[in-house]
Design an enzyme around this catalytic site. Structure first.
Site, PDB file in Angstrom:
ATOM      1  CD  GLU A 137      -1.958  -2.338   1.243  1.00 52.72           C
ATOM      2  OE1 GLU A 137      -0.816  -2.716   1.596  1.00 52.72           O
ATOM      3  OE2 GLU A 137      -2.889  -3.133   1.050  1.00 52.72           O
ATOM      4  CG  HIS A 177     -10.142  -7.025   8.099  1.00 50.82           C
ATOM      5  ND1 HIS A 177      -9.136  -7.570   8.860  1.00 50.82           N
ATOM      6  CD2 HIS A 177      -9.775  -7.231   6.814  1.00 50.82           C
ATOM      7  CE1 HIS A 177      -8.208  -8.087   8.063  1.00 50.82           C
ATOM      8  NE2 HIS A 177      -8.570  -7.891   6.820  1.00 50.82           N
TER       9      HIS A 177
HETATM   10  C1  LIG Z   1      -2.089  -4.519   4.158  1.00 48.51           C
HETATM   11  C2  LIG Z   1      -3.156  -5.393   3.648  1.00 48.51           C
HETATM   12  N1  LIG Z   1      -3.546  -5.269   2.369  1.00 48.51           N
HETATM   13  C3  LIG Z   1      -4.504  -6.066   1.877  1.00 48.51           C
HETATM   14  C4  LIG Z   1      -5.106  -6.998   2.671  1.00 48.51           C
HETATM   15  C5  LIG Z   1      -6.179  -7.904   2.093  1.00 48.51           C
HETATM   16  N2  LIG Z   1      -5.639  -9.238   1.977  1.00 48.51           N
HETATM   17  C6  LIG Z   1      -5.811 -10.130   2.966  1.00 48.51           C
HETATM   18  S1  LIG Z   1      -5.015 -11.507   2.686  1.00 48.51           S
HETATM   19  C7  LIG Z   1      -4.407 -11.003   1.216  1.00 48.51           C
HETATM   20  C8  LIG Z   1      -3.507 -11.913   0.440  1.00 48.51           C
HETATM   21  C9  LIG Z   1      -2.258 -12.232   1.199  1.00 48.51           C
HETATM   22  O1  LIG Z   1      -1.590 -13.295   0.636  1.00 48.51           O
HETATM   23  P1  LIG Z   1      -0.361 -13.998   1.335  1.00 48.51           P
HETATM   24  O2  LIG Z   1       0.399 -13.004   2.150  1.00 48.51           O
HETATM   25  O3  LIG Z   1       0.402 -14.697   0.298  1.00 48.51           O
HETATM   26  O4  LIG Z   1      -0.974 -15.009   2.382  1.00 48.51           O
HETATM   27  P2  LIG Z   1      -1.985 -16.212   2.146  1.00 48.51           P
HETATM   28  O5  LIG Z   1      -3.360 -15.621   2.209  1.00 48.51           O
HETATM   29  O6  LIG Z   1      -1.661 -16.828   0.848  1.00 48.51           O
HETATM   30  O7  LIG Z   1      -1.776 -17.130   3.308  1.00 48.51           O
HETATM   31  C10 LIG Z   1      -4.874  -9.725   0.954  1.00 48.51           C
HETATM   32  C11 LIG Z   1      -4.583  -8.977  -0.268  1.00 48.51           C
HETATM   33  C12 LIG Z   1      -4.706  -7.065   4.023  1.00 48.51           C
HETATM   34  N3  LIG Z   1      -5.272  -7.897   4.886  1.00 48.51           N
HETATM   35  N4  LIG Z   1      -3.730  -6.265   4.480  1.00 48.51           N
END
Ligand SMILES: Cc1ncc(C[n+]2csc(CCOP(=O)(O)OP(=O)(O)O)c2C)c(N)n1
Lengths: 329, 370
Positions: free
Chosen positions: A60, A129
């Site tokens: 972000e 959230h």
């Molecule tokens: C700073 C932030 N941006 C966006 C989100 C929304 N979001 C939650 S999980 C996610 C994907 C994260 O993927 P990863 O870190 O690879 O973990 P996984 O879900 O695959 O375990 C996103 C975009 C968030 N929670 N926090």
């Protein structure tokens, strides 16, 4: 008029502005291939290509700052925050960079950027959230903030924001995306920033509010009507610039005010509204102004706790009854 | 060797085959672990799987709300690494946290009650699926902002060093978090100050709908450690033994002199990102998911145990039946636990209530007065 969802209205605004101005581009997490986490950008990748619909890493701070830099060079970025909860990571770039570009450079640079995305609580998403962060953004001079409550306003305000030469923050209700409403079929439906709208006329009490809470206020007004109370609902639409004239007009008309907002009470938008009214329309008031807000706690997960923490139509009705001296508790 | 993106993609899960630690397992397929230790690992993997199947059911009928991120397919990562710890060691992770919480010792009852939003949940119903915590278990919890937990892990490492202890911290994150500034700031401090933090990147290939190679300019995550002169390793996240081996090495280093390590655990998520995200269709094909399921870490471990005469069908049957019962009971326990009430709304905002001035600026007093 055509009936559109709030989501479709935003989508139209984006598409129309991108069509109109080649400098407009959309950037954010999942906006392209995935068609948007909340599907606001559905179909735009197919239509405008990867150059203008840009999927980013989950960074972000980085992509927001990138947008600010691009805006200084005259592009008109629309930065989508998947939700405003994650914009907290980017606040440095919004507050310390975007908001100050024009001032610090004595007008040598402009920052025509839009930050947009869903805000506020959805259902049981708990503390990290479920946040309504309007007051944080509104605190910083240099930013403009709009909070559309209806599809028509969503389309019109977003279009105005994209054309504006200052950084504009559009905070969309996370639970409003599916809401349907009439949107004028006019060629270019723009709702100017800084113009409030009376969403319901009334004479006994003014419910002033913005964003998703407009619907809670309207629900409350309907309930009050059954009880013989005629409430006016004023939707601020923009929090900066603030339509003070519209606020004063409704106060002068009803002499009683309840302010409703989804955020926390402490140093909330309501504090500013109450201050403005007491300073400029004190003599018109027949009762203290009451505020209905989220409980002054982080949002809990458990269903009942969450319900208690959120502003509700019942609480708005109770507050209206109190300023009407119809009820004392 | 330069690989095309497509080639890398198919060789994703299974770190040892293309990682730098390939072959180290040859000597001892079971790391010299005793039968009861191996069974304990299998128990935790199966418990994680069954528990989440149960939570998916509960979610479908509305007993669980909000966001719910399942770990199905990734069990080897949490089990292989956390079971190499001592109880005093710390674990911190993101929102995909059910299995980590249980392996670290939070009971299935307390986790399920939290998912149900009940008072007996491990966060009193205030956190839900994404925010499980256990102070007694040194489980520093699940955090909802991508990358947000990583600096906290470094803080825990700092406290350990400050107190001159030899505990370690396991910090989990998804591969998408690795692009965040917080990750880089954290690795730098951990390496600079020699803090005993083991960063475990669960590379399940997707951050929501974005494949890793669409989000990072560098494919090999373990290489990111070199920017901070930090040791790193690639582990096969679908192989609980490999996971344990790689983590044990990192733990030993960290205990000795605080050296941090970055581990990339290559794995795959069999379910959607969360309950609202489809398993396949938008950003990956059905075939891809099916192919990865062939590498199911539980099946693989079962086969390994049987091949080495460490598990009979009868033992497995008994274990699975017991686990099913534990999960049933957890759901029942959660159902019977009361919902938090009005009086809980204002508790825990502050650790201490000040007698001077006002802390709350809404109707709290009125609520208290009834
Ligand atoms: C700073 C932030 N941006 C966006 C989100 C929304 N979001 C939650 S999980 C996610 C994907 C994260 O993927 P990863 O870190 O690879 O973990 P996984 O879900 O695959 O375990 C996103 C975009 C968030 N929670 N926090």
């Amino acid at each position: 008029m055509s009936t559109l969802t709030y989501r479709e209205a935003l989508n139209q605004a984006l598409a129309e502005e991108m069509e109109r101005d080649p400098d407009v581009f959309l950037m954010g997490e999942e906006v392209g291939l995935y068609n948007g986490a909340y599907k606001v950008s559905k179909g735009l990748l197919d239509r405008f290509g990867e150059k203008r619909i840009v999927d980013t890493p989950i960074t972000e701070l980085g992509f927001t700052g990138l947008g600010v830099g691009a805006a200084m060079l005259g592009l008109r970025p629309v930065i989508e925050f998947m939700t405003f909860n994650f914009s907290i990571l980017a606040m440095d770039q919004v507050f310390n960079s975007a908001a100050k570009v024009h001032y610090m450079t004595a007008g040598k640079y402009k920052c025509p950027i839009v930050f947009r995305g869903p805000t506020g609580a959805a259902l049981q998403l708990s503390a990290q959230h479920s946040q309504a962060l309007e007051s944080s953004y509104a605190h910083f001079p240099g930013l403009k903030i709009a909070t559309p409550a209806t599809p028509a306003d969503a389309k019109g305000l977003l279009k105005a924001a994209i054309r504006d030469d200052d950084p504009v923050v559009i905070m969309e209700g996370e639970l409003l995306y599916n809401m349907k409403g009439e949107v004028p079929d006019v060629e270019d439906h723009v709702v100017p920033l800084g113009v409030a709208e009376v969403k319901r006329e009334g004479s006994d009490v003014s419910i002033i509010t913005h964003g998703k809470m407009v619907h809670v206020a309207l629900q409350a007004a309907t309930a009050l009507e059954k009880d013989g109370v005629n409430a006016e609902v004023l939707d601020l639409r923009s929090l900066r610039p603030l339509d003070v004239d519209a606020i004063l007009a409704t106060v002068q008309k009803t002499n009683r005010v309840v302010y409703v907002e989804e955020g926390w009470p402490y140093v909330g938008i309501g504090s500013q509204i109450v201050d403005t009214i007491q300073e400029e329309a004190f003599d018109y008031l027949d009762a203290p102004i009451l505020r209905v807000t989220q409980a002054d706690v982080p949002m809990p997960y458990a269903k009942m706790l969450e319900r208690m923490a959120k502003p509700s139509a019942e609480r708005v009705v109770a507050a209206c009854n109190r300023v009407l001296y119809r009820q004392t508790v | 060797m330069a690989q095309t993106k497509a080639a890398r993609k198919t060789s994703q899960a299974g770190g040892s085959s293309n990682g730098r630690d390939a072959g180290a397992r040859k000597g001892d397929a079971l790391l010299g672990l005793k039968k009861d230790e191996l069974h304990a690992m299998l128990y935790q993997m199966l418990l994680g799987r069954r528990f989440e199947e149960k939570s998916a059911e509960a979610y479908a009928i509305g007993k669980i709300g909000g966001f719910c991120h399942l770990y199905i397919g990734q069990e080897a990562v949490a089990v292989g690494s956390i079971m190499a710890l001592r109880p005093e060691d710390y674990v911190i992770t993101a929102y995909r946290d059910h299995v980590q919480a249980m392996v670290k010792g939070i009971t299935p009852n307390a986790v399920m009650a939290e998912l149900y939003g009940r008072v007996d949940g491990c966060a009193g119903g205030k956190g839900g699926s994404m925010h499980l915590y256990g102070a007694e278990q040194n489980f520093l919890g699940g955090w909802g902002i991508v990358g947000g937990q990583v600096p906290l892990a470094v803080g825990a490492g700092f406290a350990i060093k400050y107190r001159e202890q030899d505990n370690v911290v396991l910090c989990y994150m998804g591969e998408a978090a690795v692009n965040q500034g917080a990750f880089h700031e954290s690795l730098n401090m951990a390496a600079l100050w020699k803090l005993p933090v083991i960063f475990i990147v669960e590379n399940n290939r997707f951050g929501m709908g974005t494949a890793w190679e669409r989000a990072s300019s560098l494919y090999d995550i373990s290489q990111k450690a070199s920017a901070y002169d930090m040791p790193s390793a690639v582990a096969d996240g679908m192989d609980v033994i490999d996971m344990r081996r790689v983590t044990q090495e990192a733990i030993d280093r960290a205990r000795k002199d605080g050296t941090p390590t970055l581990i990339e655990a290559r794995c795959y998520r069999f379910m959607g990102h969360s309950m609202s995200d489809p398993v396949h269709g938008v950003y990956r094909t059905k075939e891809e998911v099916e192919e990865q399921k062939q590498k199911d870490p539980i099946t693989r471990f079962l086969e390994l145990l049987k091949d080495n005469n460490q598990l009979t069908d009868e033992e497995l049957k008994t274990m699975d039946a017991e686990i099913q019962k534990v999960c049933e009971e957890a759901a029942e326990f959660a159902d019977n636990s009361p919902e938090p009430g009005l009086e809980d709304l204002y508790t825990h905002v502050y650790a201490s209530e000040d007698v001077h001035g006002r802390l709350f600026f809404d109707r709290k007093n009125r609520l208290e007065q009834g």
